[in-house]
Design an enzyme around this catalytic site. Structure first.
Site, PDB file in Angstrom:
ATOM      1  CB  CYS A   1      -0.923  -0.023   1.217  1.00  0.00           C
ATOM      2  SG  CYS A   1      -1.837   1.511   1.483  1.00  0.00           S
TER       3      CYS A   1
ATOM      4  CB  CYS B   1       0.170   2.021   4.015  1.00  0.00           C
ATOM      5  SG  CYS B   1      -1.478   1.331   3.827  1.00  0.00           S
TER       6      CYS B   1
END
Length: 311
Positions: A48, A51
């Site tokens: 991700c 993230c």
């Protein structure tokens, strides 16, 4: 579902504020911990991109909050069951828990200003609960006991703190100070002489240690003092026996009668200021250092010393 691996152990200095957890540790690390202060939970994954943008900013903001909140990170790929229970459907997802319940959250990589506002809301919700860490809170209580003259309780409190954090220099100094107040000079000396003032960065702690080392020095001198009555007779026989007056000051000091000791030192200064390379005045200044600049003893005898020196 993939096998859940144990949460990795945090190795940074912020390990008490930022940690990883999994399904097994979630109850203790988040639910139980949030009873004391808000816990922010960051659900993330290696693949991700957002993230990886959010996490450093989130960690920096939590560190800046100085203990008002903590951060727990959850690898979503390794904890799919936990994500399902909390209905985490996209990454990154951030949830905040207070008193065991989710109270706020957001999704996606948000700018630092929004993270700060998020943390400020949590601090407001919790009333700023536990903005200091448990060690700091314990030391505040220990200092209150010291100010109240409860030195035995100070010793016990310091020993408990050192059981959790053996290298806490401030606690070691507080322990030595309390032992000195209790008259346990040998124990205090064993503890305090192991510390190097030059290795202490906190100027207040460094000054306190230097003051205590001076107290140990004076205590060692007082151990060799003679008998008070014999010294008084020697002075009565010869008022210029300044060594006897100096020894009398030490003898009174050994008995805890600092005022009588100071009177004996002032008597020398009044008669011969330069005796023994100014020993009486230097000793009196050390007593001022040990007692503290604002103590009634220091204020009283500093005035008397000034009146003699400048008369």
């Amino acid at each position: 579902m993939e096998h859940q691996s144990p949460a990795p152990t945090a190795t940074s200095d912020t390990s008490t504020l930022i940690k990883d957890t999994n399904l097994q540790g979630f109850g203790e690390d988040v639910i139980t911990a949030s009873m004391q202060r808000p816990v922010i939970v960051d659900f993330w994954a290696d693949w991700c991109g957002p993230c990886k943008q959010l996490m450093p900013a989130l960690e920096a903001a939590v560190t800046e909050a100085a203990g008002a909140v903590t951060l727990v990170k959850v690898n979503a790929d390794q904890n799919q069951a936990l994500c399902g229970q909390l209905q985490v459907q996209s990454l990154p997802t951030v949830l905040a828990f207070w008193q065991g319940q989710p109270v706020d959250g957001f999704q996606g990589a948000v700018p630092p200003s929004q993270i700060k506002a998020f943390i400020d809301r949590l601090i407001e919700i919790s009333g700023g609960a536990q903005q200091s860490n448990p060690i700091d809170a314990a030391l505040e209580q220990i200092d209150a006991l010291y100010d109240a003259g409860e030195y035995m309780q100070v010793v016990q409190g310091c020993q408990q703190v050192l059981g959790h954090e053996p290298g806490n220099i401030g606690t070691v100094i507080r322990l030595g100070d309390a032992l000195l107040k209790m008259g346990e000079t040998d124990q205090a000396k064993t503890i305090l002489t192991q510390l190097d003032p030059n290795a202490i960065n906190d100027k207040d702690l460094k000054a306190r240690l230097e003051r205590l080392n001076t107290a140990l020095e004076l205590s060692a001198q007082a151990e060799s003092a003679g008998d008070i009555e014999e010294l008084e007779r020697a002075i009565e026989a010869d008022s210029t026996n300044y060594q006897a007056r100096y020894d009398l000051a030490l003898a009174h000091q050994a008995k805890g009668n600092l005022e009588a000791g100071a009177d004996a030192l002032l008597a020398i200064i009044m008669r011969d200021r330069e005796w023994n390379e100014d020993a009486a005045r230097k000793h009196l200044l050390k007593l001022f250092e040990v007692e503290g600049a604002d103590s009634p003893f220091t204020l009283k005898y500093r005035r008397r010393l000034s009146s003699i020196l400048f008369s």
